[in-house]
Design a protein around this motif. Structure first.
Motif, PDB file in Angstrom:
ATOM      1  N   ILE A 137       0.847  -1.199   0.000  1.00 21.36           N
ATOM      2  CA  ILE A 137       0.000   0.000   0.000  1.00 21.36           C
ATOM      3  C   ILE A 137       0.878   1.243   0.000  1.00 21.36           C
ATOM      4  O   ILE A 137       1.505   1.587   1.004  1.00 21.36           O
ATOM      5  CB  ILE A 137      -0.922   0.009   1.234  1.00 21.36           C
ATOM      6  N   GLY A 138       0.933   1.918  -1.125  1.00 24.86           N
ATOM      7  CA  GLY A 138       1.662   3.174  -1.228  1.00 24.86           C
ATOM      8  C   GLY A 138       3.166   3.008  -1.163  1.00 24.86           C
ATOM      9  O   GLY A 138       3.694   1.902  -1.008  1.00 24.86           O
ATOM     10  N   ASN A 139       3.863   4.119  -1.272  1.00 23.66           N
ATOM     11  CA  ASN A 139       5.322   4.124  -1.202  1.00 23.66           C
ATOM     12  C   ASN A 139       5.793   5.340  -0.426  1.00 23.66           C
ATOM     13  O   ASN A 139       5.563   6.475  -0.832  1.00 23.66           O
ATOM     14  CB  ASN A 139       5.932   4.142  -2.601  1.00 23.66           C
ATOM     15  N   GLU A 140       6.402   5.087   0.725  1.00 24.06           N
ATOM     16  CA  GLU A 140       6.978   6.145   1.552  1.00 24.06           C
ATOM     17  C   GLU A 140       5.963   7.254   1.838  1.00 24.06           C
ATOM     18  O   GLU A 140       6.248   8.444   1.670  1.00 24.06           O
ATOM     19  CB  GLU A 140       8.251   6.685   0.899  1.00 24.06           C
ATOM     20  N   LEU A 141       4.797   6.845   2.312  1.00 25.58           N
ATOM     21  CA  LEU A 141       3.757   7.820   2.647  1.00 25.58           C
ATOM     22  C   LEU A 141       4.147   8.682   3.835  1.00 25.58           C
ATOM     23  O   LEU A 141       3.533   9.725   4.084  1.00 25.58           O
ATOM     24  CB  LEU A 141       2.441   7.090   2.939  1.00 25.58           C
ATOM     25  N   ASN A 142       5.161   8.257   4.576  1.00 25.03           N
ATOM     26  CA  ASN A 142       5.634   9.035   5.725  1.00 25.03           C
ATOM     27  C   ASN A 142       6.613  10.135   5.336  1.00 25.03           C
ATOM     28  O   ASN A 142       6.976  10.964   6.175  1.00 25.03           O
ATOM     29  CB  ASN A 142       6.300   8.118   6.751  1.00 25.03           C
ATOM     30  N   LEU A 143       7.042  10.162   4.081  1.00 24.48           N
ATOM     31  CA  LEU A 143       8.035  11.151   3.665  1.00 24.48           C
ATOM     32  C   LEU A 143       7.395  12.537   3.605  1.00 24.48           C
ATOM     33  O   LEU A 143       6.454  12.770   2.843  1.00 24.48           O
ATOM     34  CB  LEU A 143       8.609  10.767   2.293  1.00 24.48           C
ATOM     35  N   SER A 144       7.897  13.455   4.439  1.00 21.87           N
ATOM     36  CA  SER A 144       7.414  14.850   4.495  1.00 21.87           C
ATOM     37  C   SER A 144       5.910  14.929   4.749  1.00 21.87           C
ATOM     38  O   SER A 144       5.226  15.789   4.207  1.00 21.87           O
ATOM     39  CB  SER A 144       7.766  15.586   3.195  1.00 21.87           C
ATOM     40  N   TYR A 145       5.397  14.029   5.579  1.00 18.87           N
ATOM     41  CA  TYR A 145       3.961  14.063   5.879  1.00 18.87           C
ATOM     42  C   TYR A 145       3.728  14.706   7.241  1.00 18.87           C
ATOM     43  O   TYR A 145       4.618  14.763   8.094  1.00 18.87           O
ATOM     44  CB  TYR A 145       3.374  12.651   5.845  1.00 18.87           C
ATOM     45  N   LYS A 146       2.495  15.184   7.451  1.00 19.14           N
ATOM     46  CA  LYS A 146       2.115  15.780   8.729  1.00 19.14           C
ATOM     47  C   LYS A 146       0.820  15.196   9.275  1.00 19.14           C
ATOM     48  O   LYS A 146       0.626  15.131  10.486  1.00 19.14           O
ATOM     49  CB  LYS A 146       1.970  17.300   8.575  1.00 19.14           C
ATOM     50  N   THR A 172       2.766  -1.915   3.949  1.00 22.95           N
ATOM     51  CA  THR A 172       2.968  -0.563   3.429  1.00 22.95           C
ATOM     52  C   THR A 172       4.449  -0.250   3.516  1.00 22.95           C
ATOM     53  O   THR A 172       5.140  -0.730   4.431  1.00 22.95           O
ATOM     54  CB  THR A 172       2.141   0.492   4.186  1.00 22.95           C
ATOM     55  N   MET A 173       4.965   0.518   2.573  1.00 16.74           N
ATOM     56  CA  MET A 173       6.393   0.772   2.468  1.00 16.74           C
ATOM     57  C   MET A 173       6.762   2.087   3.143  1.00 16.74           C
ATOM     58  O   MET A 173       6.287   3.158   2.735  1.00 16.74           O
ATOM     59  CB  MET A 173       6.815   0.821   0.992  1.00 16.74           C
ATOM     60  N   LEU A 174       7.623   2.037   4.145  1.00 13.86           N
ATOM     61  CA  LEU A 174       8.043   3.227   4.877  1.00 13.86           C
ATOM     62  C   LEU A 174       9.454   3.645   4.489  1.00 13.86           C
ATOM     63  O   LEU A 174      10.321   2.798   4.265  1.00 13.86           O
ATOM     64  CB  LEU A 174       8.023   2.964   6.382  1.00 13.86           C
ATOM     65  N   VAL A 197      10.152  -1.719   4.974  1.00 17.81           N
ATOM     66  CA  VAL A 197      10.981  -0.539   5.203  1.00 17.81           C
ATOM     67  C   VAL A 197      11.964  -0.371   4.051  1.00 17.81           C
ATOM     68  O   VAL A 197      12.332  -1.341   3.385  1.00 17.81           O
ATOM     69  CB  VAL A 197      11.729  -0.620   6.549  1.00 17.81           C
ATOM     70  N   GLN A 198      12.400   0.876   3.864  1.00 14.69           N
ATOM     71  CA  GLN A 198      13.299   1.210   2.761  1.00 14.69           C
ATOM     72  C   GLN A 198      14.470   1.993   3.324  1.00 14.69           C
ATOM     73  O   GLN A 198      14.314   3.136   3.757  1.00 14.69           O
ATOM     74  CB  GLN A 198      12.521   1.964   1.688  1.00 14.69           C
ATOM     75  N   VAL A 199      15.631   1.340   3.350  1.00 13.76           N
ATOM     76  CA  VAL A 199      16.791   1.861   4.060  1.00 13.76           C
ATOM     77  C   VAL A 199      18.032   1.640   3.196  1.00 13.76           C
ATOM     78  O   VAL A 199      18.179   0.597   2.559  1.00 13.76           O
ATOM     79  CB  VAL A 199      16.966   1.150   5.415  1.00 13.76           C
ATOM     80  N   TYR A 200      18.950   2.611   3.227  1.00 13.22           N
ATOM     81  CA  TYR A 200      20.153   2.509   2.404  1.00 13.22           C
ATOM     82  C   TYR A 200      21.409   2.393   3.280  1.00 13.22           C
ATOM     83  O   TYR A 200      21.775   1.305   3.698  1.00 13.22           O
ATOM     84  CB  TYR A 200      20.191   3.691   1.427  1.00 13.22           C
ATOM     85  N   GLY A 201      22.047   3.479   3.609  1.00 10.44           N
ATOM     86  CA  GLY A 201      23.288   3.396   4.368  1.00 10.44           C
ATOM     87  C   GLY A 201      23.143   2.704   5.715  1.00 10.44           C
ATOM     88  O   GLY A 201      24.079   2.078   6.200  1.00 10.44           O
ATOM     89  N   GLY A 202      21.972   2.783   6.318  1.00 12.98           N
ATOM     90  CA  GLY A 202      21.760   2.221   7.647  1.00 12.98           C
ATOM     91  C   GLY A 202      21.176   0.829   7.669  1.00 12.98           C
ATOM     92  O   GLY A 202      20.645   0.390   8.702  1.00 12.98           O
ATOM     93  N   LEU A 203      21.260   0.082   6.569  1.00 12.88           N
ATOM     94  CA  LEU A 203      20.610  -1.230   6.469  1.00 12.88           C
ATOM     95  C   LEU A 203      21.055  -2.185   7.576  1.00 12.88           C
ATOM     96  O   LEU A 203      20.238  -2.930   8.123  1.00 12.88           O
ATOM     97  CB  LEU A 203      20.890  -1.852   5.103  1.00 12.88           C
ATOM     98  N   ALA A 204      22.329  -2.183   7.924  1.00  9.65           N
ATOM     99  CA  ALA A 204      22.831  -3.131   8.922  1.00  9.65           C
ATOM    100  C   ALA A 204      22.187  -2.927  10.290  1.00  9.65           C
ATOM    101  O   ALA A 204      22.147  -3.848  11.112  1.00  9.65           O
ATOM    102  CB  ALA A 204      24.349  -3.019   9.035  1.00  9.65           C
ATOM    103  N   LYS A 205      21.656  -1.741  10.542  1.00 11.24           N
ATOM    104  CA  LYS A 205      21.050  -1.429  11.842  1.00 11.24           C
ATOM    105  C   LYS A 205      19.549  -1.733  11.889  1.00 11.24           C
ATOM    106  O   LYS A 205      18.940  -1.608  12.956  1.00 11.24           O
ATOM    107  CB  LYS A 205      21.280   0.050  12.169  1.00 11.24           C
TER     108      LYS A 205
END
Length: 426
Positions: A137-146, A172-174, A197-205
């Motif tokens: 459901i959706g993609n990164e709906l939390n990005l710049s949301y209020k 849903t993808m965060l 979840v969608q994570v790049y540099g911090g994937l190991a954490k």
């Protein structure tokens, strides 16, 4: 002679007619708890997702040991599902949900209801396809949301999907693993079966972050890859420094082995991007070049998925310097002058391809479409150790790109941002 032939033709027509009336049978997918973790079961068999985001080159994905693809919407859904099934792949089908950062108002109950019914039609259309794995459901709906009401809408969509399709999990993808966002999702989205979840540099954490955020169900990683442009070293003129393809290959392997491969609560992942796109640069996120050449990262993915390296390995780029300096030196050059560029690369039968671009100014967020800068011709002269670069006369930010090909569709990539002029002109 004619009667038997007519009988055979009539029988064939009947079989085709009956086949056309038989509805596609869905493959049951569910999540079960096991050994203090979770297992994704497809058709009653464990199924660990070895996936990639995108619909390009998916025949190669199947060939290299991948088993699933992820989409961001249902565009061309029939063709995507059919091709995936033909290749033995599954699909996490994205449902395109409107984003607040693009102007959607989740206080508008009429618009929210219309969106729900639109998505219902999409779910009904594809719910029985045997290649379908789950819904996103959706993609990164939390990005710049209020507005937290977006999560109420997400839960209503999840509830609707369960009503229409009892055979496939819903997520849903965060963007990232933000504890406050996850807390909202836990409180407002009880109908989600798992988190993405969608994570790049911090994937190991991520395994630790998931636990600390309080998420108790299973999760998957639906985007991961190189160090993101927002996580990278930034030059004084605001250009992000990109890893070479060989540096990317190393971080992909290490981060995957530290998280996705070992966490019992993780059901698998979708590496980003199985294709090519312009985002900050033409090479940052795509595992392929615009010509369809494969980077060293694809070699790593084949190893991670199968335990074996390919016979045809991509060139390994040790270093790339401009005027004797690496990109992290923040290189300032004079206009209209000539400077040496040196390449240190491992491989045989290699050829270099160069391109000079002005630094991109069409910068978006969340993966929104960006335009590619136009190349500047005539300023690069190749030689045995690399090339010489004559800088543009116009002051400003530029980036020199290198593509090293082995002649067998494998490539190494690297680039160096530089500024023509003085620090005071940036």
């Amino acid at each position: 002679m004619k009667a038997p032939l007519l009988f055979k033709l009539a029988s064939a027509c009947l079989l085709l007619t009956v086949a056309g009336l038989v509805k596609a049978q869905p493959v049951k997918v569910e999540i079960v708890e096991k050994d203090n973790g979770f297992v994704l079961m497809r058709n009653h068999k464990p199924y660990f997702i070895k996936g990639a985001g995108g619909t390009s080159y998916i025949d190669r994905l199947a060939k290299y040991g991948g088993n699933s693809i992820r989409t961001w919407g249902t565009n061309n859904g029939d063709q995507v599902l059919a091709k995936a099934e033909n290749l033995g792949l599954t699909v996490t089908m994205g449902l395109d949900v409107a984003r607040e950062r693009h102007g959607f108002n989740y206080d508008d109950t009429i618009a929210v209801r219309k969106q729900l019914e639109k998505l219902r039609r999409e779910v009904i259309k594809y719910r029985n396809h045997p290649a379908l794995l789950m819904w996103g459901i959706g993609n990164e709906l939390n990005l710049s949301y209020k507005n937290p009401k977006v999560w109420d809408a997400v839960n209503d969509i999840a509830k609707m999907i369960h009503q229409e399709d009892p055979n496939h999990p819903v997520t849903t993808m965060l963007a990232g693993v933000n504890p406050a966002v996850v807390k909202n999702v836990i409180a407002r989205c009880p109908d989600l079966d798992l988190l993405a979840v969608q994570v790049y540099g911090g994937l190991a954490k991520v395994p630790e972050q998931i636990v600390n955020a309080g998420w108790k169900k299973a999760y998957i990683v639906t985007e991961w890859g190189p160090t993101g442009h927002w996580e990278s070293i930034i030059t004084p003129w605001k250009a992000a420094i990109e890893e070479t393809s060989s540096e990317k290959a190393e971080v992909y392997r290490k981060r995957y082995e530290a998280s996705i491969k070992t966490d019992k609560k993780c059901l698998g992942s979708y590496v980003f991007l199985w294709g090519q796109k312009q985002e900050r640069t033409p090479t940052w996120y795509g595992l392929f070049t615009e010509a369809g050449e494969e980077s060293e990262v694809i070699d790593v993915m084949q190893y991670l998925w199968t335990g074996k390296w390919p016979d045809n390995r991509a060139p390994h780029l040790d270093s790339l310097t401009l005027d004797g300096k690496r990109a992290t030196s923040f290189i300032y050059l004079q206009p209209g002058k000539t400077y040496p560029v040196n390449v240190y690369v491992k491989g045989q039968g290699l050829t270099n391809r160069w391109e000079l671009l002005p630094e991109s100014t069409d910068l978006k967020e969340g993966g929104d479409r960006e335009s590619r800068p136009q190349a500047i011709p005539g300023l690069i002269t190749a030689n045995k150790t690399g090339c010489t670069l004559k800088t543009p006369e116009k002051a400003g930010a530029y980036r020199l790109f290198l593509y090293v090909s082995n002649g067998r569709n494998k490539v190494a990539t690297g680039n160096i941002p530089f500024f023509v002029g003085t620090p005071s002109q940036k």
